[in-house]
Design an enzyme around this catalytic site. Structure first.
Site, PDB file in Angstrom:
ATOM      1  N   ASP A   1      -8.022   0.967 -25.417  1.00 15.39           N
ATOM      2  CA  ASP A   1      -8.783   0.801 -23.968  1.00 15.39           C
ATOM      3  C   ASP A   1      -8.664   2.206 -23.443  1.00 15.39           C
ATOM      4  O   ASP A   1      -7.886   2.746 -23.603  1.00 15.39           O
ATOM      5  CB  ASP A   1      -7.980  -0.410 -23.123  1.00 15.39           C
ATOM      6  CG  ASP A   1      -8.307  -1.723 -23.673  1.00 15.39           C
ATOM      7  OD1 ASP A   1      -9.296  -1.932 -24.271  1.00 15.39           O
ATOM      8  OD2 ASP A   1      -7.554  -2.465 -23.121  1.00 15.39           O
TER       9      ASP A   1
ATOM     10  N   PRO B   1       0.705  -1.268   0.118  1.00 16.52           N
ATOM     11  CA  PRO B   1       0.086   0.061   0.015  1.00 16.52           C
ATOM     12  C   PRO B   1       0.800   1.162   0.070  1.00 16.52           C
ATOM     13  O   PRO B   1       0.259   2.232  -0.201  1.00 16.52           O
ATOM     14  CB  PRO B   1      -0.805  -0.050   1.200  1.00 16.52           C
ATOM     15  CG  PRO B   1      -0.040  -1.137   1.968  1.00 16.52           C
ATOM     16  CD  PRO B   1       0.468  -1.963   1.234  1.00 16.52           C
TER      17      PRO B   1
ATOM     18  N   GLU C   1       1.875  -8.063   9.130  1.00 18.99           N
ATOM     19  CA  GLU C   1       1.756  -6.628   9.322  1.00 18.99           C
ATOM     20  C   GLU C   1       2.677  -5.994   8.331  1.00 18.99           C
ATOM     21  O   GLU C   1       2.386  -4.844   7.911  1.00 18.99           O
ATOM     22  CB  GLU C   1       2.526  -6.291  10.787  1.00 18.99           C
ATOM     23  CG  GLU C   1       2.555  -4.720  11.076  1.00 18.99           C
ATOM     24  CD  GLU C   1       1.045  -4.227  11.207  1.00 18.99           C
ATOM     25  OE1 GLU C   1       1.173  -2.960  10.840  1.00 18.99           O
ATOM     26  OE2 GLU C   1       0.104  -4.879  11.415  1.00 18.99           O
TER      27      GLU C   1
ATOM     28  N   ARG D   1      -2.434  -9.297 -20.876  1.00 17.67           N
ATOM     29  CA  ARG D   1      -3.333  -9.011 -22.196  1.00 17.67           C
ATOM     30  C   ARG D   1      -2.434  -7.893 -23.201  1.00 17.67           C
ATOM     31  O   ARG D   1      -2.939  -7.837 -24.261  1.00 17.67           O
ATOM     32  CB  ARG D   1      -4.695  -8.487 -21.424  1.00 17.67           C
ATOM     33  CG  ARG D   1      -4.420  -7.020 -20.921  1.00 17.67           C
ATOM     34  CD  ARG D   1      -5.621  -6.638 -20.098  1.00 17.67           C
ATOM     35  NE  ARG D   1      -6.699  -6.682 -21.179  1.00 17.67           N
ATOM     36  CZ  ARG D   1      -6.914  -5.565 -21.915  1.00 17.67           C
ATOM     37  NH1 ARG D   1      -6.416  -4.447 -22.231  1.00 17.67           N
ATOM     38  NH2 ARG D   1      -8.057  -5.570 -22.828  1.00 17.67           N
TER      39      ARG D   1
END
Length: 246
Positions: A170, A90, A117, A155
């Protein structure tokens, strides 16, 4: 491309890698997946991969030894001069289509999926080349984030999609959100397809698609318009869209 995935829960990847485009890519030999439980690299009799954090605090921290040894072994087996070691975290850089396109040009990717953690900081500082976050939220582990990144990268590999132009238009690939799509029937319960798409005039259709991509981006993600250089024609269309939107 060779993709190695280090995880404590290899079973999580079975369904994802065995279905749809990811599976077809492997069948076409565009990519080879290798899912590894890095607990196998632990150098203690209990195969422990985590320990209490120095200084105290809640949770457990992944030890450096199993990750260091696993990455070294996978690099040696791949024998690639430019391995990218990706930490799902994160605290990493926000993932986007540009990063997907960058990673799709590589020959060897190693994904580290953590739990608990966090990671011992020496992993981050010494063996990781890329720290990636798929959004401003916290997941139980890095597995789901790795699946997202792998799908978006694979992809883009040559010959994976049936039509090579599919990913070029896209959302985000052009810097804009993609234009609306319609299919048969032309009139569904009184809801009609825009006439221009039925006209057969490819020039007008392309202009409509460009303007609608600009309109959708302006209304939904105006921040994207600040990051791209519009052509003179796109700038003209954007001004028309702004007038129509008032």
């Amino acid at each position: 491309m060779k993709i190695d995935i280090l995880t404590l829960f290899p079973e999580m990847f079975t369904g994802v890698l065995g279905q749809s485009i990811l599976h077809k890519a492997a069948e076409k030999s565009a990519v080879k997946y290798n899912v590894v439980n890095f607990r196998e690299y632990a150098d203690n009799k209990h195969n422990t991969v985590d320990d209490y954090p120095y200084g105290g605090g809640a949770g457990m921290v992944l030890k450096p030894q199993p990750i260091f040894d696993a990455v070294a072994d996978l690099k040696e087996k791949a024998a690639s001069p430019n391995t990218r070691v990706i930490l799902l975290c994160p605290q990493g850089s926000r993932y986007d289509q540009r990063k997907a396109e960058e990673l799709a040009r590589e020959d060897h990717l190693i994904f580290i999926c953590g739990h608990y953690e966090g990671y011992d900081e020496r992993i981050r500082e010494n063996i990781v080349t890329d720290e990636i976050s798929i959004g401003d939220y916290v997941l139980t582990g890095g597995e789901l984030g790795a699946m997202v990144v792998i799908d978006s990268v694979v992809r883009l590999l040559p010959e994976v999609l049936g039509n090579e132009e599919s990913h070029m238009k896209d959302s985000f690939s052009t810097g804009l959100l993609e234009h609306p799509h319609y299919t048969r029937p032309a009139d569904f319960r009184g809801l009609k397809v825009p006439e221009v798409l039925l006209s057969g005039n490819h020039k007008l259709i392309e202009e409509w698609r460009n303007k609608e991509a600009l309109r959708r981006t302006l209304l939904r993600r105006p921040d994207l318009l600040e990051k791209i250089d519009l052509t003179d024609e796109q700038e003209k269309w954007l001004q028309e869209v702004k007038k129509e939107s008032k």
